[in-house]
Design a protein around this motif. Sequence first.
Motif, PDB file in Angstrom:
ATOM      1  N   SER A 100      14.911  66.289  13.323  1.00 50.15           N
ATOM      2  CA  SER A 100      16.232  65.445  12.624  1.00 50.15           C
ATOM      3  C   SER A 100      15.655  64.053  12.675  1.00 50.15           C
ATOM      4  N   LYS A 143      20.211  73.456   8.570  1.00 45.24           N
ATOM      5  CA  LYS A 143      19.897  72.042   8.798  1.00 45.24           C
ATOM      6  C   LYS A 143      19.355  71.384   7.274  1.00 45.24           C
ATOM      7  N   GLU A 153      15.512  72.503  21.976  1.00 46.81           N
ATOM      8  CA  GLU A 153      16.123  71.112  21.581  1.00 46.81           C
ATOM      9  C   GLU A 153      15.410  70.199  21.057  1.00 46.81           C
ATOM     10  N   MET A 198       8.470  71.793   9.574  1.00 45.79           N
ATOM     11  CA  MET A 198       9.382  72.565  10.363  1.00 45.79           C
ATOM     12  C   MET A 198       8.878  74.067  10.533  1.00 45.79           C
ATOM     13  N   VAL A 256      15.535  81.061  13.560  1.00 41.11           N
ATOM     14  CA  VAL A 256      14.775  80.038  13.032  1.00 41.11           C
ATOM     15  C   VAL A 256      15.096  79.795  11.566  1.00 41.11           C
ATOM     16  N   HIS A 283      18.656  78.798  11.152  1.00 39.44           N
ATOM     17  CA  HIS A 283      19.025  77.444  11.794  1.00 39.44           C
ATOM     18  C   HIS A 283      18.407  76.318  10.640  1.00 39.44           C
ATOM     19  N   LEU A 284      17.178  76.667  10.065  1.00 35.69           N
ATOM     20  CA  LEU A 284      16.669  75.654   9.268  1.00 35.69           C
ATOM     21  C   LEU A 284      17.401  75.627   7.886  1.00 35.69           C
ATOM     22  N   SER A 326       7.928  75.207  14.151  1.00 34.92           N
ATOM     23  CA  SER A 326       8.654  76.313  14.750  1.00 34.92           C
ATOM     24  C   SER A 326       7.909  77.357  15.292  1.00 34.92           C
ATOM     25  N   ASP A 366      13.552  70.504  17.918  1.00 40.53           N
ATOM     26  CA  ASP A 366      14.864  70.216  17.013  1.00 40.53           C
ATOM     27  C   ASP A 366      15.056  68.657  16.624  1.00 40.53           C
TER      28      ASP A 366
END
Lengths: 160, 441
Positions: A12, A50, A5, A28, A43, A46-47, A32, A8
């Motif tokens: 952000s 995002k 987190e 990123m 990942v 998730h990316l 990661s 992450d």
Amino acid sequence: MAISEKLDAFFSEKMKEYPTSRSFLVPMLLYSQDEIGYVSDEVIAHLAKKTGLTELEVRNVISYYSMLRTKPAGRYNVQVCTNISCQLRGADELFAHCKKKLGIGHKQTTPDGMFSLEEVECIGACSWAPAVQVNYDFHENLTPQKMDAVLENCRKKAKQ
Amino acid sequence: MADLVSHPDEVRIVSKRFGKGAAEIEQYLKLDGYKAVQKALRMQPDEIINEVKTSNLRGRGGAGFPTGMKWAFVPKESAKPKYILVNGDESEPGTCKDRLILEHDPHAVIEGVMIAGLAVGAKVGYIYIRGEYRYLVDIMRKALDDAYAKGFLGKNIFGSGRQFDAYWHTGAGAYEVGEESALMESLEGKRGIPRIRPPFPAVVGLWGGPTVINNVESLASVPHILLMGGQKFADLGPPRNGGTRLFCLSGHVNKPGVYELPMGYPMKKLIYDVGGGIPNGRKLKAVVPGGSSTFLLNAEEAENINLDFDSFSKRGEFLGSGGVVVVDDQTCMVKFALRIMKFYQHESCGWCIPCREGTDWLKKTLTRFHNGGGLKKDIDNIKYLAQNMLGRTFCPLGDAAAIPTMSIVDKWRDEFEAHLEGKPCPFEPEAVITELPVLSH
Ligand SMILES: Cc1cc2nc3c(=O)[nH]c(=O)nc-3n(C[C@H](O)[C@H](O)[C@H](O)COP(=O)(O)O)c2cc1C
Ligand code: SF4
Ligand code: FES
């Protein structure tokens, strides 16, 4: 595997420095990978979410950059530069020495997962050739003997 | 990290804070840090640009384009935001100077970005550092944080009421991303495929806004130019080639290292005086004057040329990136050409056919050649292939692959002939032949 987190939240924050949401994608992916060892399917998903991209678009970016990988490497990734300045000062012999010493070839990993080996292009250490990067650490003006000490040090560090 | 060297002929301007702890902001301030940008805040944009024009500073990334002129191309009015982008992708084989600047003097780069911003009316700058240079990314992150904490960056820089933000960014392994338009693609989060020009980045760049792209060393020179005066900087070098340059000396020399010398310094002195000559009693055979993308020089040419852009362009050649690679007489030039081509084949982004196919064919032909499977007609074929890439590719990487190859075939044809038809490499007669690529499909 997923990223923390904390990482992450850092992403952000950094994303705010750009006018588009995908701009920070390359860093990123790299950060990661540094945290979990490779760019995992999780990942990527998730990316993609995002940044508002499809997973395929993210995979497309990954395949362009030579440092990014979608499978784990060894704990210590030994990257031997064999480009011109290094080659003139013994890099081919150094790479051959590493292959023999570790018993693996280009882009392979030792069975214990301790080392992986890669022949890489110029890493910006030409005046201190031949040079090797182990993960992000530079080792310069190397000889096979000095290389053995570098590898031995890695083994020691791993035990601690 | 990397060892520092020195020589009495050096003129230390960009490197004057090396080894002095100037990555720490307090120390940087003691060494005249952030004075130049405060001076720039009191100047008109045109005055700044004129000072840089007067200095005759030319791009240290390799192309040698006049920096002041580049800044002057940025339109005064723009509906879209303008940007400064620092090229710290440093990946040209033989080049390792931006690394030292980023390590020892990161605030000089930040100051250079800010001055460029004031000159062209940009409020944001990005500092792109290659992914392999992680320790330098960390140094830059801290430098930026410290500059923000002091109020040097942000909404009200130095209490002037003006705004400037500077951010760090990193790549993840790709030489091609050092090409300016590919660099913008990468910063936008994409594959580093170059963009067509025109429009040039100064007019349509990052996210469509006017963008100045400069090399780390170019921007790190700018604060010094403002403090010492453009004319004084210009006077250090020959006409149209202002100031000093960091030359990265590598290969077969006794004292390799990064040396700051005036533009126009003789190559012969660089190799024999500064570099201490060739080791093991051997002789000079070849020099790569400025990174692997430049025409190679033979010994005689190298001993009679000066290190400035015009001395090379006069010959239709290039000074390049500052990476001087010295090659002794026991080196196989076929092997050398092969290693260079392996690099370009690996780094070709694959977008255009002459480069993608050309580098692959050349790599295969040179591999077969070095391994003793070469035919006489291959020698002309190598030259022909390279010549046909030149000027026909979408970005200059294709040219960069062709240029060293053509010069090696031209100048060391006898070494190709010595490898012909099964003969082992004359420099490595013991080598085991491992690979003879088949050239037809
Ligand atoms: C394939 C390729 C790679 C390049 N790599 C770099 C690089 O790593 N660093 C750099 O400053 N310029 C590099 N350049 C040159 C840039 O495109 C650009 O000209 C330069 O960053 C402009 O800055 P300058 O005018 O201050 O030199 C490269 C060019 C090409 C064609
Ligand atoms: S010249 Fe090479 S690197 Fe440049 S666009 Fe074409 S394929 Fe890509
Ligand atoms: S050639 Fe090996 S670090 Fe540059």
